[in-house]
Design an enzyme around this catalytic site. Sequence first.
Site, mmCIF file in Angstrom:
data_model
loop_
_atom_site.group_PDB
_atom_site.id
_atom_site.type_symbol
_atom_site.label_atom_id
_atom_site.label_comp_id
_atom_site.label_asym_id
_atom_site.label_seq_id
_atom_site.Cartn_x
_atom_site.Cartn_y
_atom_site.Cartn_z
ATOM 1 N N LYS A 175 -66.146 23.946 0.814
ATOM 2 C CA LYS A 175 -67.368 24.397 0.136
ATOM 3 C C LYS A 175 -67.257 25.862 -0.294
ATOM 4 O O LYS A 175 -67.593 26.208 -1.431
ATOM 5 C CB LYS A 175 -68.568 24.184 1.074
ATOM 6 C CG LYS A 175 -69.908 24.595 0.488
ATOM 7 C CD LYS A 175 -71.052 23.826 1.109
ATOM 8 C CE LYS A 175 -71.335 24.174 2.552
ATOM 9 N NZ LYS A 175 -72.120 25.412 2.730
ATOM 10 N N GLY A 200 -77.042 29.238 1.074
ATOM 11 C CA GLY A 200 -76.986 30.686 1.244
ATOM 12 C C GLY A 200 -75.835 31.295 0.463
ATOM 13 O O GLY A 200 -75.976 32.347 -0.159
ATOM 14 N N ASP A 256 -69.647 28.239 11.421
ATOM 15 C CA ASP A 256 -70.383 27.001 11.111
ATOM 16 C C ASP A 256 -70.045 25.868 12.076
ATOM 17 O O ASP A 256 -70.602 24.768 11.954
ATOM 18 C CB ASP A 256 -70.071 26.553 9.673
ATOM 19 C CG ASP A 256 -70.577 27.562 8.649
ATOM 20 O OD1 ASP A 256 -71.500 28.338 8.983
ATOM 21 O OD2 ASP A 256 -70.045 27.572 7.526
ATOM 22 N N LYS A 303 -79.095 30.614 9.851
ATOM 23 C CA LYS A 303 -78.395 29.669 8.956
ATOM 24 C C LYS A 303 -79.448 28.717 8.361
ATOM 25 O O LYS A 303 -80.622 29.051 8.296
ATOM 26 C CB LYS A 303 -77.301 28.939 9.728
ATOM 27 C CG LYS A 303 -76.199 29.863 10.238
ATOM 28 C CD LYS A 303 -75.423 30.493 9.097
ATOM 29 C CE LYS A 303 -74.307 31.400 9.598
ATOM 30 N NZ LYS A 303 -73.648 32.110 8.508
ATOM 31 N N ARG A 309 -79.833 27.500 14.305
ATOM 32 C CA ARG A 309 -78.904 26.510 14.885
ATOM 33 C C ARG A 309 -78.799 26.618 16.398
ATOM 34 O O ARG A 309 -78.553 25.619 17.073
ATOM 35 C CB ARG A 309 -77.513 26.660 14.250
ATOM 36 C CG ARG A 309 -77.493 26.148 12.837
ATOM 37 C CD ARG A 309 -76.130 26.172 12.200
ATOM 38 N NE ARG A 309 -76.229 25.532 10.888
ATOM 39 C CZ ARG A 309 -75.367 25.690 9.894
ATOM 40 N NH1 ARG A 309 -74.309 26.452 10.055
ATOM 41 N NH2 ARG A 309 -75.554 25.064 8.759
#
Length: 444
Positions: free
Chosen positions: A24, A97, A323, A350, A354
């Site tokens: 990504k 983001g 992540d 995030k 999280r």
Amino acid sequence: MTPRPLQSRQTGSLSGTVRVPGDKSISHRALMFGALAIGETVIHGLLTGEDVLNTAAAMRALGATITRDDHGVWRVRGVGVGGLVEASQVLDMGNSGTAARLMMGLVATHPITTFFTGDASLTKRPMARVTTPLEQMGASFVSRSGGRLPLVIIGTENPVPITYRLPVASAQVKSAILLAGLNTPGVTTVIEAEPTRDHSELMLAHFGATVKTERIEGGALAVSVTGEPEITGKTVNVPADPSSAAFLTVAALIRPGSDVTLTDVGMNPRRTGLYDTLIEMGADITFLNRREQAGEPVADLRVRSSELTGVTVPPERAPSMIDEYPILSVAAACANGTTRMLGLAELRVKESDRLAMVADGLAACGVAVEAGPDSLTVHGAGVPPGGATVATAMDHRIAMSFLVLGMASSQPVAVDDSEFIETSFPGFVELMNELGARISAPEA
Ligand SMILES: O=C(O)C1=C[C@@H](OP(=O)(O)O)[C@@H](O)[C@H](O)C1
Ligand SMILES: C=C(OP(=O)(O)O)C(=O)O
């Protein structure tokens, strides 16, 4: 939008060879840099997740020509550094983001006005971390919500280069400043105390810009870009996303008898903290066929089920696996012993908080967990009880992590919404089920 709940039931062994979708971070950058280059950029393996499609739409609105052919090859005809045009519509960056922050850097040093918004998750996330340095470069911002989206950027006609020390470890903030520096005369420098992912630096160099990274006093890194380069269109082969491969890796590790190969996975050392941690926990992962693609290291990963043991993950490792804490927490819940994860403050800003979502979800599934302000402790006991519906708060990684937890739990684990998985990992459920998972709509 109507939520799409899913349920995951305990599975037998997983086996097969698969390629997860494209990275990504690299996909966003390939579209953005292609849009600033002269000539044509050809992108193979671009992620077609919603986050990246939002970037493509925004770059088109700013003047680039972007097409996708029947074989999934993307072509970008760029406008040249300094050539972005004013968008006639609001740029909606959805859940992303990275798209919002990097794009703000791009437009800040063009003499154009740009309106940005996002979904209910993105509009809660902090943007002052990018608007503060971009204001120093000459841009101005209007926002009614303390610097959050929606906001308007009035780009500057006379940008000034800055040297900026990052107050938080963030590749998005670093990249936003470097991208603003592209259309700024002179040298723009970002100083980072902890190394964060360097895809912008590597890809800018691949496109012909001058980017330098130097270690300075105290061990920090100074990353500089020389402004007003002529960058030219290039071919980009996007590796499979190590952050997506993480879900399949952990699933294979925690299901006895599994043997899964993941091909073409990006192995940039600034992204591989999860893999280092899993190996410390006792994971059997072999890195085959190591090679380089467009300046990025890649490998095929063979993952076999393993007995995992709890470890302490030091805070300095956080940027290289930022992540991956939700899925590491799932591995920790299925391990024996305690896993302590430190230095997690950024997890709170995030797509969701999280840290809180993981702690609440694990507790609901009967796993012993303690959350501190910036730490998480998970007491693994082999097989988690499960038997809960977990809230996902518009967060793709929370949804995928708990579907993996359900694969190992005594009772099924459901997630309240799976829709946001499309932002980063289209085809996740189908791919998992192909390997042997049992993920489906919950029984009524
Ligand atoms: O630069 C990037 O592509 C990203 C940087 C990280 O965010 P931060 O820079 O906010 O840490 C990461 O969480 C995000 O998924 C992608
Ligand atoms: C944090 C993430 O992405 P972004 O910041 O681009 O929304 C993510 O993909 O986990």
